[in-house]
Design a protein around this motif. Sequence first.
Motif, mmCIF file in Angstrom:
data_model
loop_
_atom_site.group_PDB
_atom_site.id
_atom_site.type_symbol
_atom_site.label_atom_id
_atom_site.label_comp_id
_atom_site.label_asym_id
_atom_site.label_seq_id
_atom_site.Cartn_x
_atom_site.Cartn_y
_atom_site.Cartn_z
ATOM 1 N N GLN A 63 -1.785 10.767 -15.675
ATOM 2 C CA GLN A 63 -2.153 9.483 -15.070
ATOM 3 C C GLN A 63 -1.437 9.207 -13.744
ATOM 4 O O GLN A 63 -1.779 8.264 -13.039
ATOM 5 C CB GLN A 63 -1.924 8.348 -16.071
ATOM 6 C CG GLN A 63 -2.840 8.517 -17.286
ATOM 7 C CD GLN A 63 -2.899 7.311 -18.175
ATOM 8 O OE1 GLN A 63 -1.938 6.560 -18.292
ATOM 9 N NE2 GLN A 63 -4.026 7.118 -18.828
ATOM 10 N N ARG A 64 -0.438 10.046 -13.423
ATOM 11 C CA ARG A 64 0.220 9.874 -12.121
ATOM 12 C C ARG A 64 -0.613 10.489 -11.002
ATOM 13 O O ARG A 64 -0.435 10.164 -9.839
ATOM 14 C CB ARG A 64 1.595 10.569 -12.118
ATOM 15 C CG ARG A 64 2.582 10.049 -13.127
ATOM 16 C CD ARG A 64 3.852 10.879 -13.082
ATOM 17 N NE ARG A 64 4.655 10.564 -11.919
ATOM 18 C CZ ARG A 64 5.723 9.773 -11.929
ATOM 19 N NH1 ARG A 64 6.160 9.260 -13.058
ATOM 20 N NH2 ARG A 64 6.384 9.515 -10.823
ATOM 21 N N GLU A 65 -1.502 11.430 -11.418
ATOM 22 C CA GLU A 65 -2.164 12.281 -10.414
ATOM 23 C C GLU A 65 -2.885 11.512 -9.323
ATOM 24 O O GLU A 65 -2.733 11.799 -8.140
ATOM 25 C CB GLU A 65 -3.155 13.219 -11.105
ATOM 26 C CG GLU A 65 -2.457 14.460 -11.612
ATOM 27 C CD GLU A 65 -3.352 15.301 -12.505
ATOM 28 O OE1 GLU A 65 -4.597 15.140 -12.438
ATOM 29 O OE2 GLU A 65 -2.808 16.100 -13.275
ATOM 30 N N ILE A 66 -3.647 10.511 -9.722
ATOM 31 C CA ILE A 66 -4.436 9.770 -8.723
ATOM 32 C C ILE A 66 -3.518 9.147 -7.665
ATOM 33 O O ILE A 66 -3.850 9.095 -6.487
ATOM 34 C CB ILE A 66 -5.356 8.714 -9.393
ATOM 35 C CG1 ILE A 66 -6.177 7.981 -8.332
ATOM 36 C CG2 ILE A 66 -4.596 7.744 -10.255
ATOM 37 C CD1 ILE A 66 -7.277 7.099 -8.886
ATOM 38 N N PRO A 116 0.839 -1.198 0.000
ATOM 39 C CA PRO A 116 0.000 0.000 0.000
ATOM 40 C C PRO A 116 0.874 1.247 0.000
ATOM 41 O O PRO A 116 1.781 1.382 0.820
ATOM 42 C CB PRO A 116 -0.797 -0.132 1.313
ATOM 43 C CG PRO A 116 -0.821 -1.603 1.585
ATOM 44 C CD PRO A 116 0.483 -2.148 1.080
ATOM 45 N N GLY A 117 0.670 2.140 -0.968
ATOM 46 C CA GLY A 117 1.421 3.389 -1.028
ATOM 47 C C GLY A 117 2.682 3.344 -1.884
ATOM 48 O O GLY A 117 3.371 4.358 -1.989
ATOM 49 N N LEU A 118 2.982 2.211 -2.503
ATOM 50 C CA LEU A 118 4.246 2.116 -3.256
ATOM 51 C C LEU A 118 4.075 1.365 -4.584
ATOM 52 O O LEU A 118 3.603 0.227 -4.610
ATOM 53 C CB LEU A 118 5.295 1.390 -2.391
ATOM 54 C CG LEU A 118 6.706 1.311 -2.973
ATOM 55 C CD1 LEU A 118 7.307 2.699 -3.190
ATOM 56 C CD2 LEU A 118 7.621 0.479 -2.040
ATOM 57 N N GLU A 139 -9.834 -2.690 0.197
ATOM 58 C CA GLU A 139 -9.568 -1.374 0.802
ATOM 59 C C GLU A 139 -9.800 -0.266 -0.221
ATOM 60 O O GLU A 139 -9.727 -0.499 -1.426
ATOM 61 C CB GLU A 139 -8.101 -1.293 1.268
ATOM 62 C CG GLU A 139 -7.692 -2.360 2.262
ATOM 63 C CD GLU A 139 -8.257 -2.142 3.664
ATOM 64 O OE1 GLU A 139 -8.738 -1.012 3.930
ATOM 65 O OE2 GLU A 139 -8.226 -3.101 4.464
ATOM 66 N N ASP A 140 -10.029 0.937 0.309
ATOM 67 C CA ASP A 140 -10.135 2.118 -0.553
ATOM 68 C C ASP A 140 -8.817 2.893 -0.433
ATOM 69 O O ASP A 140 -8.632 3.657 0.507
ATOM 70 C CB ASP A 140 -11.332 2.968 -0.099
ATOM 71 C CG ASP A 140 -11.612 4.098 -1.072
ATOM 72 O OD1 ASP A 140 -10.777 4.328 -1.976
ATOM 73 O OD2 ASP A 140 -12.660 4.755 -0.941
ATOM 74 N N TYR A 141 -7.905 2.680 -1.358
ATOM 75 C CA TYR A 141 -6.591 3.323 -1.294
ATOM 76 C C TYR A 141 -6.597 4.717 -1.931
ATOM 77 O O TYR A 141 -5.631 5.449 -1.836
ATOM 78 C CB TYR A 141 -5.533 2.480 -2.023
ATOM 79 C CG TYR A 141 -5.345 1.088 -1.440
ATOM 80 C CD1 TYR A 141 -4.747 0.926 -0.196
ATOM 81 C CD2 TYR A 141 -5.762 -0.038 -2.138
ATOM 82 C CE1 TYR A 141 -4.571 -0.347 0.345
ATOM 83 C CE2 TYR A 141 -5.582 -1.311 -1.607
ATOM 84 C CZ TYR A 141 -4.986 -1.461 -0.368
ATOM 85 O OH TYR A 141 -4.819 -2.711 0.152
ATOM 86 N N ASP A 198 -0.882 10.247 -1.966
ATOM 87 C CA ASP A 198 0.395 10.003 -1.281
ATOM 88 C C ASP A 198 1.023 8.650 -1.605
ATOM 89 O O ASP A 198 1.691 8.052 -0.759
ATOM 90 C CB ASP A 198 0.239 10.129 0.247
ATOM 91 C CG ASP A 198 -0.143 11.541 0.627
ATOM 92 O OD1 ASP A 198 0.312 12.475 -0.065
ATOM 93 O OD2 ASP A 198 -0.919 11.697 1.591
ATOM 94 N N TRP A 199 0.777 8.152 -2.806
ATOM 95 C CA TRP A 199 1.487 6.943 -3.236
ATOM 96 C C TRP A 199 2.819 7.383 -3.836
ATOM 97 O O TRP A 199 2.881 8.381 -4.567
ATOM 98 C CB TRP A 199 0.671 6.167 -4.271
ATOM 99 C CG TRP A 199 -0.394 5.316 -3.650
ATOM 100 C CD1 TRP A 199 -1.444 5.757 -2.900
ATOM 101 C CD2 TRP A 199 -0.492 3.891 -3.711
ATOM 102 N NE1 TRP A 199 -2.203 4.695 -2.484
ATOM 103 C CE2 TRP A 199 -1.647 3.539 -2.971
ATOM 104 C CE3 TRP A 199 0.253 2.883 -4.308
ATOM 105 C CZ2 TRP A 199 -2.050 2.209 -2.820
ATOM 106 C CZ3 TRP A 199 -0.148 1.561 -4.168
ATOM 107 C CH2 TRP A 199 -1.286 1.236 -3.420
ATOM 108 N N GLN A 200 3.856 6.619 -3.528
ATOM 109 C CA GLN A 200 5.170 6.909 -4.102
ATOM 110 C C GLN A 200 5.355 6.024 -5.340
ATOM 111 O O GLN A 200 5.017 4.830 -5.316
ATOM 112 C CB GLN A 200 6.221 6.569 -3.041
ATOM 113 C CG GLN A 200 7.599 7.050 -3.370
ATOM 114 C CD GLN A 200 8.645 6.451 -2.427
ATOM 115 O OE1 GLN A 200 8.326 5.762 -1.467
ATOM 116 N NE2 GLN A 200 9.910 6.699 -2.751
#
Length: 394
Positions: free
Chosen positions: A297-300, A282-284, A390-392, A305-307
């Motif tokens: 397309q990176r925006e979401i 999650p997040g990576l 989950e809602d990421y 806060d995803w890297q």
Amino acid sequence: ISNDFYPNASLPLERKESGVPYVRPGLHVESYNDFDPLRHVIVGIADNQHIPEACPASNEKIPADSPMRGSKAGRRTQESIDRANECLNGFAQILENRGIIVDRPGAVDWHDRINTPDFSISSGFGCMPPRDCLLTMGKSILMAPMSFRSRYFEYLAYTDLLREYFESDQKCMIEQAPRPRLSDDSFRMDYVAAYEYLSDEETMARSLNKEYSTKETDILFDAADVMRLGKDIFVQHGLTTNLAGIHWIKRKYEPMGYRIHTLSFADNHPIHIDATFCPLRPGLMLLNPHRPLFAGQREIFEKNDWQIVEAVKPAWDNPPPLCYSSTWLSMNTLIIDHKTVCVEASEKAQMEQFDKLGFNVIPVDLRDAYAFGGGLHCATADVWREGKCEDYFP
Ligand code: NVA
């Protein structure tokens, strides 16, 4: 069919012959992503695999400098099959040693010519890679409508297993997407004829314009173009998945609460998302540095806060002989849980990158199975991962 060609097939004949669906107590089907703790998985087999003659869809997917171009159709050599099975069986053993349940596909005779009212092709393909064929979405497993003619009947390798799952987990569902026709009308045949002579620059230009050999006549997608991140499902539009396929996925899964997003990459052979953009935990995310995302397309990911980290260079300059995939199978890994990842054993730099990202790395010898349909992620299909939807990306 003879068992000699299928030493690794899943269902023993006596279990099939009883005619009673086998019930495995405690079996559970459920998976919402590629990183929660893995409990049950299917690992492909190399038994009896064939190189089919080229078809309109497969031609376009084979890069101009690939040894697959013009390779002779027929059964792969027994030596290469045995070596690939050694790798795949070793991988299955590593997973089993960690307490993960591993199933293998069933036997299907791929040798015969495939004839339908719409097309005819020299043979089937094989029982690798399951990731292309099976899409696990929560408690359902869907057989995907793939675009290679040779793979038209590949779902048959999984029907007995899926029948067992259906009987064993009373809440799971097994499903089949609409069967495509794959007739000459399904493809831009002039595009296909020209393709062989196109340079990489020309194929890139076509790809950036989203011009592919498949038309929108059939509903087409490979499950390996679908990246699952809980409620959000990202689908790559490209050579193996057309817009009709993405619309079908939307119409089927959005009423169930999923949000479907389309992704495109600057890639001259956009086939399967799992050597291009891969969730690690999650997040990576891991991104192929040669295949940037299209603008916007990176925006979401960034907004939530995803890297996004770029994968390191693969260890090899070329894929192994008679392989359909690129050297970027280096980033095609199997995540066992948020801290543990299986990486191909020769990919030292990729292993180091995972180490630095905080993962325990399990090296797996798989390169000699690459030609049979891809890397560690391709070679598997999820049956059960712990965790919920989950809602990421709220
Ligand atoms: N397009 C991909 C497929 C990998 C699963 C590659 O060859 O890089």
